[in-house]
Design an enzyme around this catalytic site. Structure first.
Site, mmCIF file in Angstrom:
data_model
loop_
_atom_site.group_PDB
_atom_site.id
_atom_site.type_symbol
_atom_site.label_atom_id
_atom_site.label_comp_id
_atom_site.label_asym_id
_atom_site.label_seq_id
_atom_site.Cartn_x
_atom_site.Cartn_y
_atom_site.Cartn_z
ATOM 1 N N HIS A 129 7.525 6.439 4.864
ATOM 2 C CA HIS A 129 7.486 6.755 3.436
ATOM 3 C C HIS A 129 8.461 5.846 2.717
ATOM 4 O O HIS A 129 9.215 5.081 3.335
ATOM 5 C CB HIS A 129 7.816 8.226 3.194
ATOM 6 N N ASP A 139 7.646 2.809 -3.617
ATOM 7 C CA ASP A 139 6.286 3.126 -4.024
ATOM 8 C C ASP A 139 5.863 2.399 -5.294
ATOM 9 O O ASP A 139 4.785 1.805 -5.347
ATOM 10 C CB ASP A 139 6.143 4.633 -4.274
#
Length: 360
Positions: free
Chosen positions: A130, A160
């Site tokens: 992640h 992200d």
């Protein structure tokens, strides 16, 4: 008219950066179709993540990517698209039959944008992870947070969205410019490790010049400098202080009623004591009182607003930074006021094919 009007983007739904990239492209005027998971393909795990912001401006088309019945329709949509964006792990699109080779065989000008954490190649390419993992490997996470505690997660903005989604959009748009000239599309490999490392370029440059330490909390921009950090106020609110330049620093000292002779700006050894003095000073007034006192000065002192407060700030209201309490599209273009579009109605695959049967 928005600058990307006329472009058709096919978005394979996912979490994180690909959803943000789809939003940005739709905000800029592209016609984006978001391929979501149909009921026959299993639970639609992504539907609630984007909400009114990340899913805005485009219609959802439920499909089963493993279904032979839907395959021809998806391939036909790709054949009519200018670009595809996807965020699956490496090899997934190929196994499903929607990899770059398959799609570009039918549409040579197609730009195929891919965003992953580790990238399409490399020893970790097939590993799970992640945002926090990716920026940890890139070096930037180590620089964040106070020096006496573990690195602080910067939400998921750096990996992200900054290093992933925004660089995917830059890559896709660059490849689209080239495709218009050559008639040949590109495969864009946007890796969050690469992108977040690039975002840290300034600090690598400063470190190479001996102007940045790998120790957290002792540098100019990481909270080490007392004139570039946040302070608590009497009411529990916070102010952000960014008085880097000498005249800005002088204005800060004036507002805090501190004698400049007692607070040399770049005496690094004295920074901890000076920070403690600033801390004590800011605790004597409420946040908004400090904001009012420094308003109109060059001290670079502003309130730290909560997510709930930000839409009502006069500057944000004047610029329409938020619409109906949600962030508006950016950047701005002359003659085109910011206008967030609601998500379109769900379309069936036949309806999507009919809509895209007319040239964009």
């Amino acid at each position: 008219m928005q600058p990307l009007a006329g472009l058709r983007i096919l978005e394979f739904d996912g979490l994180g950066p690909v959803t943000f990239a789809g939003m940005m492209l739709a905000d800029l005027g592209a016609e984006v179709l978001r391929l979501t998971r149909s009921a026959s393909a299993g639970p639609a795990v992504f539907d609630q993540v984007g909400g009114a912001v990340l899913h805005r401006g485009r219609s959802a088309v439920p499909v089963d990517l493993k279904s032979a019945a839907d395959r021809d329709g998806v391939l036909a949509l790709a054949a009519s698209a200018d670009a595809v964006i996807e965020g699956f792990r490496p090899g997934v699109m190929e196994r499903l039959g929607y990899g770059p080779e398959a799609l570009q065989a039918a549409n040579p000008r197609l730009v195929f944008g891919r965003v992953t954490g580790w990238g399409q190649q490399g020893p970790l390419a097939d590993q799970v992870g992640h945002d926090l993992n990716y920026i940890g490997l890139s070096g930037v996470l180590h620089a964040m947070g106070p020096g006496d505690r573990p690195p602080a997660p910067p939400l998921n903005l750096v990996g992200d969205y900054g290093g992933g989604a925004m660089l995917l959009v830059v890559g896709v748009l660059a490849a689209l410019v080239e495709a218009r000239a050559t008639g040949r599309g590109r495969v864009v490999d946007a890796a969050m490790t690469d992108g977040s490392a690039l975002l840290g370029g300034l600090f690598h440059a400063l470190r190479a010049q001996g102007l940045w330490s790998d120790r957290r909390g002792v540098n100019l921009l990481d909270g080490g400098a007392p004139f570039y950090r946040c302070y608590a106020c009497r009411d529990g609110g916070f102010v952000a202080v960014g008085a880097l330049e000498p005249r800005f620093y002088a204005a800060l000292l004036a507002g805090l009623a501190i004698d400049p002779a007692e607070a040399p700006q770049h005496d690094v050894a004295a920074w901890p004591a000076l920070a403690a003095r600033f801390e004590a000073a800011f605790l004597t007034r409420d946040r908004d009182a400090w904001a009012s006192l420094f308003s109109g000065t060059e001290a670079c002192v502003t309130p730290v607003l909560s997510l709930a407060e930000a839409p009502d700030h006069p500057h944000n209201r004047a610029r329409r930074t938020f619409q109906d309490g949600l962030p508006a599209p950016v950047p701005r273009f002359d003659g085109v006021p910011p206008a967030a579009q609601a998500a379109g109605a769900d379309l069936s695959l036949p309806q999507a094919l009919a809509a895209w049967s007319v040239p964009g």
